[in-house]
Write a protein that holds these residues in place. Structure first.
Motif, PDB file in Angstrom:
ATOM      1  N   ALA A 154     -42.308 -47.251  91.963  1.00  0.00           N
ATOM      2  CA  ALA A 154     -41.963 -45.833  91.914  1.00  0.00           C
ATOM      3  C   ALA A 154     -42.523 -45.136  90.684  1.00  0.00           C
ATOM      4  O   ALA A 154     -42.855 -43.952  90.731  1.00  0.00           O
ATOM      5  N   VAL A 155     -42.645 -45.842  89.559  1.00  0.00           N
ATOM      6  CA  VAL A 155     -43.103 -45.207  88.314  1.00  0.00           C
ATOM      7  C   VAL A 155     -44.634 -45.213  88.297  1.00  0.00           C
ATOM      8  O   VAL A 155     -45.251 -46.273  88.349  1.00  0.00           O
ATOM      9  N   PRO A 156     -45.275 -44.049  88.235  1.00  0.00           N
ATOM     10  CA  PRO A 156     -46.743 -43.999  88.221  1.00  0.00           C
ATOM     11  C   PRO A 156     -47.327 -44.751  87.024  1.00  0.00           C
ATOM     12  O   PRO A 156     -46.739 -44.749  85.932  1.00  0.00           O
ATOM     13  N   ASP A 157     -48.465 -45.381  87.225  1.00  0.00           N
ATOM     14  CA  ASP A 157     -49.099 -46.129  86.145  1.00  0.00           C
ATOM     15  C   ASP A 157     -49.490 -45.222  84.986  1.00  0.00           C
ATOM     16  O   ASP A 157     -49.487 -45.648  83.829  1.00  0.00           O
TER      17      ASP A 157
ATOM     18  N   ALA B   7     -51.929 -51.040  76.063  1.00  0.00           N
ATOM     19  CA  ALA B   7     -51.146 -50.093  76.859  1.00  0.00           C
ATOM     20  C   ALA B   7     -51.631 -50.068  78.308  1.00  0.00           C
ATOM     21  O   ALA B   7     -50.823 -50.008  79.243  1.00  0.00           O
ATOM     22  N   GLY B   8     -52.935 -50.116  78.515  1.00  0.00           N
ATOM     23  CA  GLY B   8     -53.483 -50.119  79.869  1.00  0.00           C
ATOM     24  C   GLY B   8     -53.124 -51.385  80.632  1.00  0.00           C
ATOM     25  O   GLY B   8     -52.788 -51.329  81.824  1.00  0.00           O
ATOM     26  N   VAL B   9     -53.198 -52.533  79.965  1.00  0.00           N
ATOM     27  CA  VAL B   9     -52.853 -53.801  80.606  1.00  0.00           C
ATOM     28  C   VAL B   9     -51.387 -53.791  81.040  1.00  0.00           C
ATOM     29  O   VAL B   9     -51.050 -54.175  82.171  1.00  0.00           O
ATOM     30  N   LEU B  10     -50.507 -53.359  80.150  1.00  0.00           N
ATOM     31  CA  LEU B  10     -49.079 -53.323  80.479  1.00  0.00           C
ATOM     32  C   LEU B  10     -48.787 -52.320  81.590  1.00  0.00           C
ATOM     33  O   LEU B  10     -47.988 -52.597  82.500  1.00  0.00           O
ATOM     34  N   ALA B  11     -49.423 -51.154  81.539  1.00  0.00           N
ATOM     35  CA  ALA B  11     -49.167 -50.119  82.550  1.00  0.00           C
ATOM     36  C   ALA B  11     -49.606 -50.586  83.934  1.00  0.00           C
ATOM     37  O   ALA B  11     -48.840 -50.519  84.905  1.00  0.00           O
ATOM     38  N   MET B  12     -50.841 -51.063  84.041  1.00  0.00           N
ATOM     39  CA  MET B  12     -51.335 -51.526  85.337  1.00  0.00           C
ATOM     40  C   MET B  12     -50.597 -52.774  85.795  1.00  0.00           C
ATOM     41  O   MET B  12     -50.294 -52.940  86.981  1.00  0.00           O
ATOM     42  N   GLY B  13     -50.314 -53.680  84.861  1.00  0.00           N
ATOM     43  CA  GLY B  13     -49.663 -54.932  85.224  1.00  0.00           C
ATOM     44  C   GLY B  13     -48.267 -54.724  85.768  1.00  0.00           C
ATOM     45  O   GLY B  13     -47.897 -55.273  86.812  1.00  0.00           O
ATOM     46  N   ILE B  14     -47.462 -53.920  85.084  1.00  0.00           N
ATOM     47  CA  ILE B  14     -46.077 -53.690  85.527  1.00  0.00           C
ATOM     48  C   ILE B  14     -46.048 -52.875  86.819  1.00  0.00           C
ATOM     49  O   ILE B  14     -45.286 -53.174  87.741  1.00  0.00           O
ATOM     50  N   HIS B  15     -46.881 -51.837  86.903  1.00  0.00           N
ATOM     51  CA  HIS B  15     -46.915 -51.036  88.126  1.00  0.00           C
ATOM     52  C   HIS B  15     -47.356 -51.887  89.322  1.00  0.00           C
ATOM     53  O   HIS B  15     -46.844 -51.698  90.441  1.00  0.00           O
ATOM     54  N   SER B  16     -48.271 -52.830  89.116  1.00  0.00           N
ATOM     55  CA  SER B  16     -48.778 -53.655  90.214  1.00  0.00           C
ATOM     56  C   SER B  16     -47.720 -54.571  90.799  1.00  0.00           C
ATOM     57  O   SER B  16     -47.850 -55.016  91.945  1.00  0.00           O
ATOM     58  N   VAL B  17     -46.667 -54.868  90.019  1.00  0.00           N
ATOM     59  CA  VAL B  17     -45.593 -55.725  90.522  1.00  0.00           C
ATOM     60  C   VAL B  17     -44.979 -55.128  91.788  1.00  0.00           C
ATOM     61  O   VAL B  17     -44.548 -55.859  92.689  1.00  0.00           O
ATOM     62  N   GLY B  18     -44.945 -53.799  91.869  1.00  0.00           N
ATOM     63  CA  GLY B  18     -44.369 -53.154  93.039  1.00  0.00           C
ATOM     64  C   GLY B  18     -45.056 -53.534  94.329  1.00  0.00           C
ATOM     65  O   GLY B  18     -44.412 -53.617  95.385  1.00  0.00           O
ATOM     66  N   MET B  19     -46.357 -53.782  94.291  1.00  0.00           N
ATOM     67  CA  MET B  19     -47.090 -54.196  95.493  1.00  0.00           C
ATOM     68  C   MET B  19     -47.191 -55.712  95.586  1.00  0.00           C
ATOM     69  O   MET B  19     -46.914 -56.305  96.626  1.00  0.00           O
ATOM     70  N   VAL B  20     -47.578 -56.345  94.473  1.00  0.00           N
ATOM     71  CA  VAL B  20     -47.857 -57.782  94.499  1.00  0.00           C
ATOM     72  C   VAL B  20     -46.602 -58.585  94.819  1.00  0.00           C
ATOM     73  O   VAL B  20     -46.614 -59.490  95.665  1.00  0.00           O
TER      74      VAL B  20
END
Length: 543
Positions: free
Chosen positions: A127-130, A147-160
């Motif tokens: 739900a939270v945009p990257d 910051a980019g690694v954490l943002a993309m990594g955490i947001h990707s959990v929603g799909m993965v």
């Protein structure tokens, strides 16, 4: 008579189900089409808009060429940095998703409450945009790759994690029961009875997410994430279209190459999984035997580990920076609560409606084109293998174009506003929805097609009478999924002036009105949730 009786009922049952499904599917498709046509008309997207923009397109082309590529060394460094960040982010999402998926899967979760909590965590991550996550982490850890690694990594959990949990729920319980019979502990059951079965699906999902994160890295470059996206953003801000489009072309080529490579790996994994053989757990055995296949996989794992270490080094990640700044995370998150309107709540609602109209218009325009391309890319529909390969290549190429780059191009050509966002997302829709359409058509029951073909029907009669009705429910589900994706994407494209509520999202962060950011997120999430509920209702009807 007895020789003709058995085929009758199966054929009748097989044809009846797609017809019932198609009735519900037709209703939803009609509703989306009507809303999309209204949005297209309301936004002023018509042939005259395109014709009026031809002069701007020609002018843009003259300002874009000749392309100004950086030196080979600089281009390699930017590309390497981007790939390293994306790889680290994808790996982080995989590592976080595996335990969450185990807790979320019905056959491995310890309790219903645990499963519900894990599923809620998955939804929250999605739900939270990257971009918002990146803004939060920039304030905590400063600008850079972390910051980019954490943002993309955490947001990707929603799909993965969701796809991982689905894969775990679909395993064969036999090997797991065999391991349990030996007296193995729960973690041994998971490692020896579950993990070997889901590794191909896990790797395939990780590769697919890598493709997505590569495109997302371009967007995050516009908010400060290092790599080729940041260099591109800098060029476009200087109106240096020669350099900006050269970097955009580089991103396109890298995305296409990664897409082709990951596709080859996924097909290899599926072939290996289908072939079965060495490495399976036998009764009385806790771990699989060391076969040639297992040795080869171990070598691959070693090479992968070396690549990951190289990516961590190239991305210049600092674990000291990570753990040293975690204490500020709670304070930063507190800035986003409570939600605030900034005195522009009415404007936010109006621009949210614009965002929805952009998504609807893009979905309808893109769906029409994707339906044609996807049909001709399906092996059971395309008239020749050459036609199928041509349209498959078109879909792959379009999928490699980041929507943000397309939005920038259309902003220059058509001007600031929602028209640019709708046209950019429409092209992006062709790539994703075209692939999903082709896959859905190829997965229909061939017996129904054979039955219609046996009556003397031609190829197009078979398509409309047998192939399309079976794939209609899947197409409707994919259409609603694309609408969901486009609403989220339309929100973010506002960052570059493509209309909608995204402008307020970026502007609020610039003036440090983080409560307004939260309000925008809540509004977008509520809208997407309505689309998701519609999709759930549709799946229940066509089941």
């Amino acid at each position: 008579m007895s020789t003709h009786t058995p085929p009758g009922p199966p054929a009748a049952v097989t044809m009846k189900r797609p017809t019932a499904q198609s009735s519900a599917a037709l209703f939803v498709v009609t509703a989306v089409l009507v809303a999309g046509v209204w949005a297209i008309a309301d936004l002023g997207i018509d042939l005259s808009t395109i014709v009026d923009s031809v002069h701007n397109a020609i002018d843009f082309g003259s300002r874009m060429f000749p392309l100004d590529f950086p030196s080979i060394g600089e281009l390699a460094a930017l590309t390497g940095k981007t790939l390293a960040i994306v790889l680290c982010a994808t790996l982080l999402s995989v590592l976080l998703s595996i335990p969450v998926a185990v807790l979320a899967a019905g056959n491995t979760s310890r309790s219903a409450s645990t499963r519900f909590g894990a599923r809620a965590l998955i939804v929250a991550a999605r739900a939270v945009p990257d971009v918002v996550l990146a803004i939060v982490f920039f304030r905590v850890f400063g600008f850079g790759a972390l910051a980019g690694v954490l943002a993309m990594g955490i947001h990707s959990v929603g799909m993965v994690a969701k796809l991982y949990a689905d894969a775990i729920e679909q395993i064969d319980e036999g090997p797991r029961s065999a391991v349990r019979a030996t007296g193995a502990r729960r973690w041994q059951e998971l490692v020896s009875g579950v993990l070997p079965q889901v590794v191909p699906a896990f790797v395939a999902t990780g590769l697919h997410r890598f493709d997505i994160n590569l495109r997302i890295s371009v967007l995050l470059g516009f908010v400060g994430v290092d790599g080729i996206g940041l260099a591109m953003a800098t060029a476009f801000r200087r109106l240096d279209y020669q350099r900006g489009m050269a970097l955009a072309l580089t991103v396109l080529l890298v995305c296409v190459l990664v897409e082709l490579l990951s596709g080859m790996v996924r097909r290899g994994l599926l072939a290996a999984a289908d072939s079965g053989g060495g490495g399976r757990v036998r009764p009385g055995q806790v771990s699989p035997p060391w076969t040639t296949r297992r040795v080869r996989r171990t070598v691959y794992a070693g090479v992968t580990a070396l690549v990951v270490l190289a990516a961590i080094w190239e991305a210049d990640l600092s674990f000291g920076q990570l753990f040293g700044s975690l204490g500020d995370l709670g304070q930063t998150i507190g800035l986003f609560w409570p939600p605030e309107t900034g005195g522009i709540f009415g404007l936010l609602l109006a621009d949210l409606l614009v965002t929805v109209k952009i998504a609807l218009a893009a979905t309808v325009i893109g769906a029409v084109l994707a339906f044609v391309c996807g049909s001709l890319a399906a092996s059971n529909v395309a008239p020749t293998p050459g036609v199928r390969q041509l349209f498959r290549n078109i879909i792959v190429t379009v999928r490699g174009m980041p929507e943000l780059v397309l939005a920038i191009v259309f902003v220059v050509i058509t001007g600031l506003g929602p028209v640019a966002g709708a046209l950019a997302l429409a092209i992006g829709t062709i790539g994703l929805l075209g692939k999903l359409t082709a896959d859905s058509l190829e997965e229909v029951d061939p017996e129904v097609e054979h039955a219609v073909r046996a009556t003397g029907a031609g190829p197009w009669q078979v398509y409309f009478a047998a192939t399309l009705p079976q794939a209609a429910p899947a197409f409707v589900g994919n259409l609603l999924y694309q609408l969901d994706v486009n609403i989220r994407a339309a929100t973010l494209l506002g960052i570059v002036g493509a209309g909608g509520i995204g402008f307020h999202l970026l502007n609020a962060t610039r003036v440090l009105e983080f409560g307004v950011v939260t309000t925008v997120m809540i509004l977008v999430f509520g809208t997407v949730l309505l689309v998701e509920l519609l999709a759930l209702w549709m799946r229940r009807i066509v089941r």
